[in-house]
Design a protein around this motif. Structure first.
Motif, mmCIF file in Angstrom:
data_model
loop_
_atom_site.group_PDB
_atom_site.id
_atom_site.type_symbol
_atom_site.label_atom_id
_atom_site.label_comp_id
_atom_site.label_asym_id
_atom_site.label_seq_id
_atom_site.Cartn_x
_atom_site.Cartn_y
_atom_site.Cartn_z
ATOM 1 N N HIS A 133 33.216 24.084 59.284
ATOM 2 C CA HIS A 133 34.268 23.364 58.568
ATOM 3 C C HIS A 133 35.520 24.235 58.565
ATOM 4 C CE1 HIS A 133 31.458 20.608 56.028
ATOM 5 N NE2 HIS A 133 31.019 20.768 57.257
ATOM 6 N N VAL A 134 36.643 23.641 58.907
ATOM 7 C CA VAL A 134 37.929 24.327 58.842
ATOM 8 C C VAL A 134 38.813 23.512 57.904
ATOM 9 C CG1 VAL A 134 39.956 25.113 60.121
ATOM 10 C CG2 VAL A 134 37.688 25.267 61.178
ATOM 11 N N ASP A 135 39.165 24.114 56.799
ATOM 12 C CA ASP A 135 39.921 23.406 55.749
ATOM 13 C C ASP A 135 39.265 22.072 55.395
ATOM 14 O OD1 ASP A 135 41.733 25.483 55.604
ATOM 15 O OD2 ASP A 135 43.214 24.512 56.900
ATOM 16 N N GLY A 136 37.942 22.088 55.353
ATOM 17 C CA GLY A 136 37.203 20.911 54.915
ATOM 18 C C GLY A 136 36.906 19.890 55.993
ATOM 19 N N GLU A 137 37.373 20.116 57.205
ATOM 20 C CA GLU A 137 37.114 19.174 58.307
ATOM 21 C C GLU A 137 36.065 19.779 59.240
ATOM 22 O OE1 GLU A 137 38.600 16.204 59.288
ATOM 23 O OE2 GLU A 137 40.021 16.024 57.626
ATOM 24 N N ALA A 138 35.188 18.946 59.743
ATOM 25 C CA ALA A 138 34.216 19.422 60.723
ATOM 26 C C ALA A 138 34.931 19.683 62.045
ATOM 27 C CB ALA A 138 33.117 18.384 60.911
ATOM 28 N N VAL A 139 34.726 20.873 62.573
ATOM 29 C CA VAL A 139 35.415 21.292 63.796
ATOM 30 C C VAL A 139 34.412 21.978 64.710
ATOM 31 C CG1 VAL A 139 37.177 22.862 64.719
ATOM 32 C CG2 VAL A 139 37.626 21.592 62.622
ATOM 33 N N LYS A 140 34.493 21.681 66.003
ATOM 34 C CA LYS A 140 33.682 22.412 66.969
ATOM 35 C C LYS A 140 34.372 23.759 67.202
ATOM 36 C CE LYS A 140 31.958 18.291 69.262
ATOM 37 N NZ LYS A 140 32.046 17.443 70.459
ATOM 38 N N ALA A 141 33.711 24.826 66.789
ATOM 39 C CA ALA A 141 34.315 26.154 66.858
ATOM 40 C C ALA A 141 34.521 26.629 68.288
ATOM 41 C CB ALA A 141 33.461 27.153 66.084
ATOM 42 N N CYS A 142 33.944 25.911 69.251
ATOM 43 C CA CYS A 142 34.157 26.275 70.658
ATOM 44 C C CYS A 142 35.422 25.621 71.211
ATOM 45 C CB CYS A 142 32.951 25.888 71.506
ATOM 46 S SG CYS A 142 32.774 24.107 71.771
ATOM 47 N N THR A 143 36.073 24.794 70.403
ATOM 48 C CA THR A 143 37.278 24.110 70.876
ATOM 49 C C THR A 143 38.540 24.608 70.187
ATOM 50 O OG1 THR A 143 37.131 22.335 69.243
ATOM 51 C CG2 THR A 143 35.971 21.996 71.334
ATOM 52 N N LEU A 144 38.386 25.583 69.311
ATOM 53 C CA LEU A 144 39.530 26.089 68.555
ATOM 54 C C LEU A 144 39.720 27.567 68.863
ATOM 55 C CD1 LEU A 144 41.398 24.849 66.287
ATOM 56 C CD2 LEU A 144 39.996 26.119 64.671
ATOM 57 N N LEU A 145 40.923 27.952 69.184
ATOM 58 C CA LEU A 145 41.204 29.371 69.375
ATOM 59 C C LEU A 145 41.156 30.075 68.022
ATOM 60 C CD1 LEU A 145 44.195 29.086 71.866
ATOM 61 C CD2 LEU A 145 41.836 29.800 72.401
ATOM 62 N N ALA A 146 40.706 31.300 68.030
ATOM 63 C CA ALA A 146 40.641 32.057 66.782
ATOM 64 C C ALA A 146 42.019 32.121 66.129
ATOM 65 C CB ALA A 146 40.099 33.455 67.049
ATOM 66 N N LEU A 147 43.063 32.278 66.934
ATOM 67 C CA LEU A 147 44.413 32.376 66.376
ATOM 68 C C LEU A 147 44.847 31.076 65.693
ATOM 69 C CD1 LEU A 147 46.181 34.411 69.205
ATOM 70 C CD2 LEU A 147 45.543 35.211 66.910
ATOM 71 N N GLN A 148 44.269 29.959 66.092
ATOM 72 C CA GLN A 148 44.586 28.688 65.449
ATOM 73 C C GLN A 148 43.989 28.595 64.042
ATOM 74 O OE1 GLN A 148 43.119 26.331 68.898
ATOM 75 N NE2 GLN A 148 45.035 25.185 68.666
ATOM 76 N N ALA A 149 43.092 29.512 63.731
ATOM 77 C CA ALA A 149 42.480 29.524 62.399
ATOM 78 C C ALA A 149 43.267 30.395 61.420
ATOM 79 C CB ALA A 149 41.036 30.003 62.489
ATOM 80 N N GLU A 150 44.391 30.919 61.873
ATOM 81 C CA GLU A 150 45.231 31.762 61.009
ATOM 82 C C GLU A 150 45.535 31.054 59.681
ATOM 83 O OE1 GLU A 150 46.478 34.880 61.288
ATOM 84 O OE2 GLU A 150 47.559 34.668 59.396
ATOM 85 N N GLY A 151 45.208 31.727 58.583
ATOM 86 C CA GLY A 151 45.515 31.199 57.260
ATOM 87 C C GLY A 151 44.620 30.070 56.790
ATOM 88 N N ARG A 152 43.628 29.725 57.590
ATOM 89 C CA ARG A 152 42.786 28.584 57.238
ATOM 90 C C ARG A 152 41.479 29.057 56.604
ATOM 91 N NH1 ARG A 152 43.491 24.455 62.186
ATOM 92 N NH2 ARG A 152 43.073 22.934 60.563
ATOM 93 N N SER A 153 40.768 28.113 56.033
ATOM 94 C CA SER A 153 39.505 28.406 55.372
ATOM 95 C C SER A 153 38.358 27.849 56.212
ATOM 96 C CB SER A 153 39.495 27.772 53.977
ATOM 97 O OG SER A 153 38.276 28.043 53.335
ATOM 98 N N VAL A 154 37.466 28.726 56.618
ATOM 99 C CA VAL A 154 36.350 28.347 57.485
ATOM 100 C C VAL A 154 35.049 28.472 56.705
ATOM 101 C CG1 VAL A 154 35.083 28.942 59.597
ATOM 102 C CG2 VAL A 154 37.594 29.072 59.557
ATOM 103 N N LEU A 155 34.222 27.468 56.836
ATOM 104 C CA LEU A 155 32.883 27.503 56.238
ATOM 105 C C LEU A 155 31.865 27.432 57.367
ATOM 106 C CD1 LEU A 155 31.140 27.323 53.551
ATOM 107 C CD2 LEU A 155 31.048 24.873 54.049
ATOM 108 N N THR A 156 31.006 28.434 57.449
ATOM 109 C CA THR A 156 29.938 28.428 58.450
ATOM 110 C C THR A 156 28.612 28.128 57.759
ATOM 111 O OG1 THR A 156 29.309 30.752 58.230
ATOM 112 C CG2 THR A 156 31.192 30.249 59.684
ATOM 113 N N ILE A 157 27.575 28.019 58.556
ATOM 114 C CA ILE A 157 26.254 27.745 57.979
ATOM 115 C C ILE A 157 25.849 28.827 56.987
ATOM 116 C CG2 ILE A 157 24.964 28.862 59.853
ATOM 117 C CD1 ILE A 157 23.979 25.609 58.004
#
Ligand code: FES
Length: 139
Positions: free
Chosen positions: A52-76
């Protein structure tokens, strides 16, 4: 070229130095040691990597790490509360839905997101824009 990315993962602020091409799933697994998020394909179709990235389900293989700047990630690893499983994890366990276990983290995070979305849409369908998106439109 390397850059520093700062984000929140499972409620904790983290920073890491990554290449521009580093995927979020690589950051999580290889640099942060959160190996519950798996890579099951090389075509972005399997969903084993869903977080989850900012509460949305996201495939972590489709997002660059830099695109997660400032965001909230929830893993298993952040789904359970201490030793208490999340109800979705409990439901998977009670219904023997684990199979080999490789994809289970992605299935649990996807199902958790779907259950939250359904509850949110039921409570306020007129004001929740995500209720109007088709599941295929979600990241
Ligand atoms: S690893 Fe298969 S969709 Fe991300």
């Amino acid at each position: 070229m390397q850059k520093t990315v700062s984000l929140t993962v499972n409620g904790k602020p983290v920073s890491a130095t990554v290449e521009g091409r580093t995927l979020l799933v690589q950051l999580l697994r290889e640099q942060l040691g959160l190996t519950g998020t798996h890579v099951g394909c090389d075509t972005s179709q399997c969903g084993a990597c869903v977080v989850h990235v900012d509460g949305e389900a996201v495939k972590a293989c489709t997002l660059l790490a830099l695109q997660a700047e400032g965001r909230s990630v929830l893993t298993i690893e952040g789904v359970a509360t201490g030793d208490t499983l999340h109800p979705m994890q409990e439901a998977f366990r009670n219904n023997h839905a684990l199979q080999c276990g490789f994809c289970t983290p992605g299935m649990v995070t996807s199902a958790r997101f779907a259950s939250i979305s359904r509850a949110t849409c039921a409570a306020a369908p007129a004001i929740t824009t995500s209720c109007w998106r088709s599941p295929r439109g979600r990241r």
